[in-house]
Design an enzyme around this catalytic site. Sequence first.
Site, PDB file in Angstrom:
ATOM      1  N   LYS A   1     -17.612  -4.379  26.816  1.00 34.91           N
ATOM      2  CA  LYS A   1     -16.797  -4.747  27.983  1.00 34.91           C
ATOM      3  C   LYS A   1     -16.825  -6.255  28.207  1.00 34.91           C
ATOM      4  O   LYS A   1     -15.839  -6.840  28.657  1.00 34.91           O
ATOM      5  CB  LYS A   1     -17.282  -4.019  29.237  1.00 34.91           C
ATOM      6  CG  LYS A   1     -16.898  -2.550  29.249  1.00 34.91           C
ATOM      7  CD  LYS A   1     -17.049  -1.958  30.641  1.00 34.91           C
ATOM      8  CE  LYS A   1     -16.716  -0.485  30.644  1.00 34.91           C
ATOM      9  NZ  LYS A   1     -17.015   0.158  31.921  1.00 34.91           N
TER      10      LYS A   1
ATOM     11  N   LYS B   1     -13.369   5.030  20.440  1.00 32.04           N
ATOM     12  CA  LYS B   1     -13.343   6.227  21.281  1.00 32.04           C
ATOM     13  C   LYS B   1     -12.088   6.267  22.163  1.00 32.04           C
ATOM     14  O   LYS B   1     -11.542   5.220  22.516  1.00 32.04           O
ATOM     15  CB  LYS B   1     -14.624   6.334  22.110  1.00 32.04           C
ATOM     16  CG  LYS B   1     -14.769   5.307  23.162  1.00 32.04           C
ATOM     17  CD  LYS B   1     -15.963   5.580  24.079  1.00 32.04           C
ATOM     18  CE  LYS B   1     -15.953   4.528  25.165  1.00 32.04           C
ATOM     19  NZ  LYS B   1     -16.926   4.607  26.178  1.00 32.04           N
TER      20      LYS B   1
ATOM     21  N   LYS C   1      -9.221   5.050  28.602  1.00 35.32           N
ATOM     22  CA  LYS C   1      -8.080   4.767  29.481  1.00 35.32           C
ATOM     23  C   LYS C   1      -7.489   3.397  29.161  1.00 35.32           C
ATOM     24  O   LYS C   1      -6.323   3.142  29.379  1.00 35.32           O
ATOM     25  CB  LYS C   1      -8.555   4.728  30.946  1.00 35.32           C
ATOM     26  CG  LYS C   1      -9.008   6.056  31.479  1.00 35.32           C
ATOM     27  CD  LYS C   1      -9.796   5.905  32.780  1.00 35.32           C
ATOM     28  CE  LYS C   1     -10.738   7.061  32.968  1.00 35.32           C
ATOM     29  NZ  LYS C   1     -11.717   6.933  34.027  1.00 35.32           N
TER      30      LYS C   1
HETATM   31  P1  TYM Z   1     -16.783   7.296  32.442  1.00 34.23           P
HETATM   32  O1  TYM Z   1     -16.085   7.271  33.743  1.00 34.23           O
HETATM   33  O2  TYM Z   1     -16.393   6.274  31.419  1.00 34.23           O
HETATM   34  O3  TYM Z   1     -16.628   8.713  31.752  1.00 34.23           O
HETATM   35  C1  TYM Z   1     -16.930   9.927  32.425  1.00 34.23           C
HETATM   36  C2  TYM Z   1     -17.571  10.892  31.443  1.00 34.23           C
HETATM   37  O4  TYM Z   1     -16.709  11.078  30.297  1.00 34.23           O
HETATM   38  C3  TYM Z   1     -17.442  10.846  29.089  1.00 34.23           C
HETATM   39  N1  TYM Z   1     -16.525  10.222  28.100  1.00 34.23           N
HETATM   40  C4  TYM Z   1     -16.297  10.722  26.881  1.00 34.23           C
HETATM   41  N2  TYM Z   1     -16.766  11.825  26.249  1.00 34.23           N
HETATM   42  C5  TYM Z   1     -16.295  12.072  25.002  1.00 34.23           C
HETATM   43  N3  TYM Z   1     -15.395  11.276  24.363  1.00 34.23           N
HETATM   44  C6  TYM Z   1     -14.903  10.169  24.957  1.00 34.23           C
HETATM   45  N4  TYM Z   1     -14.004   9.418  24.330  1.00 34.23           N
HETATM   46  C7  TYM Z   1     -15.356   9.845  26.273  1.00 34.23           C
HETATM   47  N5  TYM Z   1     -15.068   8.847  27.151  1.00 34.23           N
HETATM   48  C8  TYM Z   1     -15.809   9.098  28.262  1.00 34.23           C
HETATM   49  C9  TYM Z   1     -18.547   9.883  29.484  1.00 34.23           C
HETATM   50  O5  TYM Z   1     -19.625   9.966  28.585  1.00 34.23           O
HETATM   51  C10 TYM Z   1     -18.912  10.373  30.878  1.00 34.23           C
HETATM   52  O6  TYM Z   1     -19.826  11.436  30.786  1.00 34.23           O
HETATM   53  N6  TYM Z   1     -21.159   5.140  33.336  1.00 34.23           N
HETATM   54  C11 TYM Z   1     -20.425   6.347  33.476  1.00 34.23           C
HETATM   55  C12 TYM Z   1     -20.288   6.834  34.909  1.00 34.23           C
HETATM   56  C13 TYM Z   1     -21.581   7.011  35.629  1.00 34.23           C
HETATM   57  C14 TYM Z   1     -22.512   8.061  35.436  1.00 34.23           C
HETATM   58  C15 TYM Z   1     -23.539   7.839  36.406  1.00 34.23           C
HETATM   59  C16 TYM Z   1     -22.571   9.139  34.549  1.00 34.23           C
HETATM   60  C17 TYM Z   1     -22.036   6.236  36.632  1.00 34.23           C
HETATM   61  N7  TYM Z   1     -23.221   6.714  37.112  1.00 34.23           N
HETATM   62  C18 TYM Z   1     -24.620   8.696  36.489  1.00 34.23           C
HETATM   63  C19 TYM Z   1     -23.676   9.990  34.654  1.00 34.23           C
HETATM   64  C20 TYM Z   1     -24.686   9.773  35.607  1.00 34.23           C
HETATM   65  C21 TYM Z   1     -19.034   6.130  32.945  1.00 34.23           C
HETATM   66  O7  TYM Z   1     -18.544   5.025  32.882  1.00 34.23           O
HETATM   67  O8  TYM Z   1     -18.358   7.261  32.649  1.00 34.23           O
END
Ligand code: TYM
Length: 338
Positions: A118, A200, A203
Amino acid sequence: MESENVQKKVVMTAAQPTGKLHLGNYLGAIKNWGQMIEDYECYFGIVDMHAITIPYVPADLKRNVYDCAAQYMACGLDPQKCNLFLQSMVKGHAELAWILGCICPIGSLERMTQYKDKAKKHKDALNSGLLYYPVLMASDILIYNADLVPVGEDQKQHLELTRDLAQKFNNMYSPTFKLPEPYIPKSGARIMSLQSPDSKMSKSDPNQNGTLYITDEPSVLQKKIMSAVTDSDSSVRYDVQNKPGVSNLMSIMAAFTQKTYGQIEDEFSGKGYGDFKKAVAEVVIESLAPVRQSYKDYSSDKAMIEDAIKKGSQAATRRTTKMMAKVYRKVGFLNFEK
Ligand code: TYM
């Protein structure tokens, strides 16, 4: 809700309200959360404080929070059975993050892959919140004393840091936090872009044809899947190294149907990519149809969304307030309200 479930293990996880949820979010994460709500006490966050670590527009953020809640519910996260909370409404998240930050070496944060990726993308608007992001995420998890954290593979490194920080705090101040276990699904944990299957699905992919959104119309899903990048060989075979595009479509099919890669290979042996892609599109469209329909219903009911977020955030506050009091006491902060 949480008082009924005192015996149950605690699940905590979250997603950022940065727009529509894509198939990676669904298969890597949210689909599995839905399967946990009967057996665990669940806290599912909409993490708006994480979403401001990159440039954003406040009015969009507000809209995205509503939209994220509607999509959560459409994916089966029934607010009567789990707690859907908004991170900024639960004060302890930021408070614990500060304390964890004071025991977290800067080097550990600079090594985080997601930060490095990022930071490259946003090098003109790089702020310290982005570096500190994994500490806030550790706080999100530890403040619930969560047993299990269902996430996609890209969050594994953040989970490891969370466990390290919990262990370090416990060693410094006496046992306080459980070490949370990540739950990463066998298939669907890393869904790749349909247009560049070496990165991956996301968005922010500049080529939006590579990203399938869970609320995309069937015709859009069909078009994106039929134009997915494959290779010049024509056999449907799971080989991430040499056939990343086909392997990605296979992992999508496997995650929806629970078929093994071997079964998918047998089913499409002797058939071309056209037939295979058609079958993938059919599975995706059919599986997402109920989500798309419920999303339409939920997203038009603002009052219901607000009620769910309010109740979920209150439950989250009740659970986390106790933990914060304990943490403040252990680190040596005064409390005159006892
Ligand atoms: P975020 O918002 O990017 O994504 C939400 C969830 O989707 C999963 N994910 C994917 N899984 C498979 N293939 C992909 N291409 C893919 N893109 C996203 C992510 O692994 C996630 O589970 N940092 C986290 C949000 C967060 C969080 C937390 C998660 C903040 N605090 C505490 C768990 C516990 C994030 O940016 O997810």
